[in-house]
Write an enzyme that holds these catalytic residues in place. Structure first.
Site, short mmCIF file in Angstrom:
data_model
loop_
_atom_site.label_atom_id
_atom_site.label_comp_id
_atom_site.label_asym_id
_atom_site.label_seq_id
_atom_site.Cartn_x
_atom_site.Cartn_y
_atom_site.Cartn_z
N HIS A 109 59.65 41.71 26.69
CA HIS A 109 60.97 42.35 26.91
C HIS A 109 61.07 42.88 28.34
O HIS A 109 60.45 43.87 28.70
CB HIS A 109 61.18 43.50 25.92
CG HIS A 109 62.59 44.01 25.95
ND1 HIS A 109 63.48 43.85 24.91
CD2 HIS A 109 63.30 44.66 26.91
CE1 HIS A 109 64.64 44.38 25.22
NE2 HIS A 109 64.56 44.89 26.44
N HIS A 153 63.85 42.93 32.12
CA HIS A 153 65.16 42.67 32.75
C HIS A 153 64.92 42.26 34.20
O HIS A 153 64.90 43.10 35.09
CB HIS A 153 66.06 43.91 32.67
CG HIS A 153 66.44 44.26 31.27
ND1 HIS A 153 67.65 43.89 30.72
CD2 HIS A 153 65.75 44.90 30.29
CE1 HIS A 153 67.69 44.32 29.46
NE2 HIS A 153 66.55 44.93 29.18
N GLN A 198 75.30 42.64 28.12
CA GLN A 198 74.96 44.06 28.34
C GLN A 198 76.11 45.01 27.99
O GLN A 198 75.91 46.10 27.48
CB GLN A 198 74.56 44.24 29.82
CG GLN A 198 74.45 45.66 30.31
CD GLN A 198 73.16 46.33 29.90
OE1 GLN A 198 72.11 46.08 30.46
NE2 GLN A 198 73.24 47.19 28.88
N HIS A 218 68.82 43.88 21.62
CA HIS A 218 68.61 45.30 21.81
C HIS A 218 69.24 45.94 20.57
O HIS A 218 70.44 45.83 20.36
CB HIS A 218 69.34 45.79 23.06
CG HIS A 218 68.67 45.41 24.35
ND1 HIS A 218 68.52 44.11 24.76
CD2 HIS A 218 68.12 46.19 25.32
CE1 HIS A 218 67.90 44.11 25.93
NE2 HIS A 218 67.65 45.35 26.29
N GLU A 253 69.00 51.07 20.16
CA GLU A 253 68.34 51.82 21.26
C GLU A 253 69.16 53.08 21.47
O GLU A 253 70.00 53.17 22.38
CB GLU A 253 68.27 50.99 22.54
CG GLU A 253 67.43 51.69 23.61
CD GLU A 253 67.37 50.93 24.93
OE1 GLU A 253 68.10 49.93 25.08
OE2 GLU A 253 66.59 51.35 25.81
N ASP A 265 60.16 46.28 29.62
CA ASP A 265 61.59 46.56 29.79
C ASP A 265 62.05 46.61 31.25
O ASP A 265 62.95 45.89 31.63
CB ASP A 265 62.00 47.85 29.06
CG ASP A 265 63.45 47.87 28.63
OD1 ASP A 265 64.15 46.86 28.83
OD2 ASP A 265 63.90 48.90 28.10
FE FE2 Z 1 65.98 46.14 27.49
#
Ligand code: FE2
Length: 430
Positions: free
Chosen positions: A57, A59, A152, A210, A213, A309
């Site tokens: 995971h 970005h 996103q 996701h 979260e 992440d």
């Molecule tokens: Fe993430």
């Protein structure tokens, strides 16, 4: 004649000392009586040789952008998303490629050779997608890079996000992503989970959302994801990432939910570095840790794999592509300090991550690919404790990176000349 021989190594399962002989990019032999004739010999000196690290995971479209165009003042997820929204229109393909490749160099030096990266697809133009498809091609000889089409700003909340997501998949992005807790309502969130799972089922793709979260105990999209996974038979192809709200669920609901997650065959990917810093920001005291229920999920035989992440981006100002740092934080934040659990934390960032990404089992074995790390540690727990130096990073039988061992030279009257942190042996048989 072998291409490379690693002598006197210990394996993560405790076997050793063994020699690992490599020929034509594959492990030709692992054992005690391997012949000594090789073009190159590395003496492991009783230290650990393990499969490479896996980050399920990340970005990569945002990495190393810290401070652009400003810093996250509140430290929250929501300000991070807003800040990313300010940066997005300024991105160029060239700048994203440059930062991503710089990050990949760091990743290789840290023995991190498989990465699943989300890439924002909520708004056109698809700058991040274009950039990371190029990066995926460039790094293919040394990093397995999977890309997730990640809306996103919300599949339904951001206008045109679904069209952009489909376009990204058409362009060659590997996995279907989503963010149900960021849709406008719980109903929209649940609807987005269903839609995204159907898209994946139609196209034969994997899913990585996701999911929850949030510190909201009523954020319950993971139950929808488990139900959709079961309904569509997606089994091992689905990852629920973060699942932070499970920290805030009441125990009764968690005891109902966890068996449903297990039944669905989903993987769960918590991100301890990020969730220990992003969650609980609206609490006074006591302040919640915000990490999902790792030990309870493990007890139900769910595959749990820690992810990183972020590294230096709108959500997290630190990070160094170090999956041992991730495992180390996981041990603290869960918390889980039994020897069994600490050893598991190591496996979580190698085997666990590979399973979550759908990669072949990376266990070192004869006939398997010669992808491995020599670490400055005796065993997996010591590797986590020391965030062990990656002495050698090997892929396809070739040494991609070497780092000098961490040994301090002391100037102390009456004391030894040097200190090697790996010389401090753990107690035996505990
Ligand atoms: Fe993430």
């Amino acid at each position: 004649m072998f291409d490379l021989l690693i002598k006197e190594a210990y394996l993560p399962d405790g076997r050793g000392p063994v020699n690992i002989a490599i020929k034509d990019g594959k492990i030709a032999a692992i054992g005690q009586n391997t012949p000594d004739n090789a073009a190159e010999i590395i003496d492991a000196k009783g230290q650990l040789v393990s499969p490479p690290f896996v980050d399920p995971h990340f970005h990569m479209d945002a990495t190393l952008s810290l401070g652009l165009p400003r810093l996250n003042q509140s430290g929250t997820l929501l300000e991070g998303i807003a800040l990313w929204g300010e940066l997005k229109p300024m991105l160029t393909v060239e700048a994203v490629v440059e930062r991503a490749l710089r990050y990949c160099d760091l990743a290789v030096s840290q023995g991190l050779l498989s990465i699943r990266s989300h890439v924002d697809v909520s708004t056109a133009p698809l700058t991040g997608v274009e950039a990371l498809l190029e990066v995926r091609k460039t790094v293919a000889p040394y990093i397995d890079l999977q890309l997730v089409a990640f809306p996103q700003d919300g599949l339904f909340r951001a206008e045109g996000a679904e069209e952009n997501l489909m376009r990204a998949l058409d362009m060659g992005v590997d996995v279907v992503g989503g963010i149900p807790h960021f849709e406008r309502t719980m109903e929209d969130g649940a609807r987005s989970v269903k839609r995204l799972c159907e898209i994946a089922a139609d196209r034969g793709l994997r899913v990585d959302l996701h999911c929850d979260e949030s510190d909201d105990p009523m954020s319950r999209h993971v139950e929808t994801l488990a139900a959709e996974t079961t309904r569509l038979g997606l089994g091992g192809r689905v990852v629920a990432s973060h699942v932070s709200a499970m920290h805030s669920y009441d125990n009764y609901y968690a005891s109902k939910l966890i068996p449903l997650i297990a039944e669905s065959g989903m993987h769960v990917v918590p991100n301890p570095l990020i969730n220990i810093t992003l969650q609980g920001r609206s609490d006074t005291y006591p302040r919640r840790r915000g990490l999902t229920r790792v030990q309870e999920l493990r007890a139900a035989e769910v595959n749990v794999a820690f992810g990183q992440d972020c590294t230096m981006d709108p959500w997290y100002p630190l990070g160094s592509a170090d999956m041992l740092e991730v495992a180390h934080m996981g041990v603290h934040a869960v918390p889980m300090t039994s020897r069994e659990a600490m050893e598991w934390a190591f496996h979580s960032v190698t085997m666990g991550g590979a399973a979550a990404m759908g990669l072949p089992d990376p266990t070192l074995r004869e006939g398997g690919p010669a992808n491995m790390l020599l670490l400055q540690a005796r065993d997996p727990i010591e590797a986590v404790r020391l965030k062990a130096t990656r002495l050698a990073v090997i892929r396809g039988g070739k040494v991609l990176s070497r780092t000098a061992p961490r040994i301090a030279q002391l100037s102390l009257e009456g004391r030894p000349d040097s200190v090697n942190p790996a010389d401090y042996a753990p107690p035996q048989n505990t």
